[in-house]
Design an enzyme around this catalytic site. Sequence first.
Site, PDB file in Angstrom:
ATOM      1  N   CYS A 109       0.748  -1.290   0.143  1.00  0.00           N
ATOM      2  CA  CYS A 109      -0.055   0.025   0.121  1.00  0.00           C
ATOM      3  C   CYS A 109       1.029   1.169  -0.443  1.00  0.00           C
ATOM      4  O   CYS A 109       1.408   1.612   0.804  1.00  0.00           O
ATOM      5  CB  CYS A 109      -0.809   0.392   1.148  1.00  0.00           C
ATOM      6  N   CYS A 112      -0.796   3.889   2.251  1.00  0.00           N
ATOM      7  CA  CYS A 112      -0.530   3.906   3.899  1.00  0.00           C
ATOM      8  C   CYS A 112      -0.353   2.650   4.483  1.00  0.00           C
ATOM      9  O   CYS A 112       0.527   2.296   4.136  1.00  0.00           O
ATOM     10  CB  CYS A 112      -1.651   4.549   4.446  1.00  0.00           C
ATOM     11  N   SER A 113      -1.077   2.120   4.203  1.00  0.00           N
ATOM     12  CA  SER A 113      -0.652   0.578   5.835  1.00  0.00           C
ATOM     13  C   SER A 113      -1.950  -0.635   5.166  1.00  0.00           C
ATOM     14  O   SER A 113      -2.359  -1.187   5.993  1.00  0.00           O
ATOM     15  CB  SER A 113      -0.817   0.524   6.683  1.00  0.00           C
ATOM     16  N   CYS A 114      -3.312  -0.155   3.779  1.00  0.00           N
ATOM     17  CA  CYS A 114      -4.207  -0.862   3.403  1.00  0.00           C
ATOM     18  C   CYS A 114      -3.389  -2.371   3.289  1.00  0.00           C
ATOM     19  O   CYS A 114      -2.759  -2.808   2.971  1.00  0.00           O
ATOM     20  CB  CYS A 114      -4.836  -0.422   2.576  1.00  0.00           C
TER      21      CYS A 114
HETATM   22 FE    FE Z   1      -3.572   1.922   3.022  1.00  0.00          FE
END
Ligand code: FE
Length: 205
Positions: A109, A112-114
């Site tokens: 991602c 961000c951190s999906c």
């Molecule tokens: Fe994300």
Amino acid sequence: MSDDHTHPGLQHDVPLPGRAKRAVAIHRLLVSKSIVGPDEVRETIDRAGRRTPADGARVVARAWTDPAFKTRLMDDPRSAVFELGYRLSRDAGLAVVENTDRVHHLVVCTLCSCYPTAMLGQPPDWYKSFAYRQRAVVEPRAVMREFGLHLDEDVAVRVVDSTADLRYLVLPRRPNGSEGMPEAELAELVTRDSMIGVGQARNPA
Ligand code: FE
């Protein structure tokens, strides 16, 4: 916090850092505008907290052993994982990408951190790091080598970028020598890293 909107478990005697204050304020707004129900966020967090890579591994092992399930998983992941008891939240789509001897997918991602928490639980810290998010798209082969994954040059690498709306799960290659193994034992070969694409499934001992 001095109004009547309470958050069970929140430590009122500890000053909240700025980002936590913002999260509480956003939650309060979403609830007050009836965009989410008061218990919905907690239920979602609880559900994600119960998930581990063993859940994704169950799905992979089923796909390895049941071709019809695999077809459904690739075409309509939401319905397919529901057959195994996994309910995805309504706004987080899931896409399954298959690794073969010709093409290898790596998930990142960049924003961000999906991450497919409904299938794998919480992401590892490195997945959220700026270094991984940046380097996975610029030099994926070098990143994979650092994880111990050395791909032949004739294997195409596809980097897929997760978003809040669509998270990716890798269907790793079924290892050689695993023919005839029961589904539960196959699931033991499926590592978290192999479902992100920084590793392969384990070889049978
Ligand atoms: Fe994300």
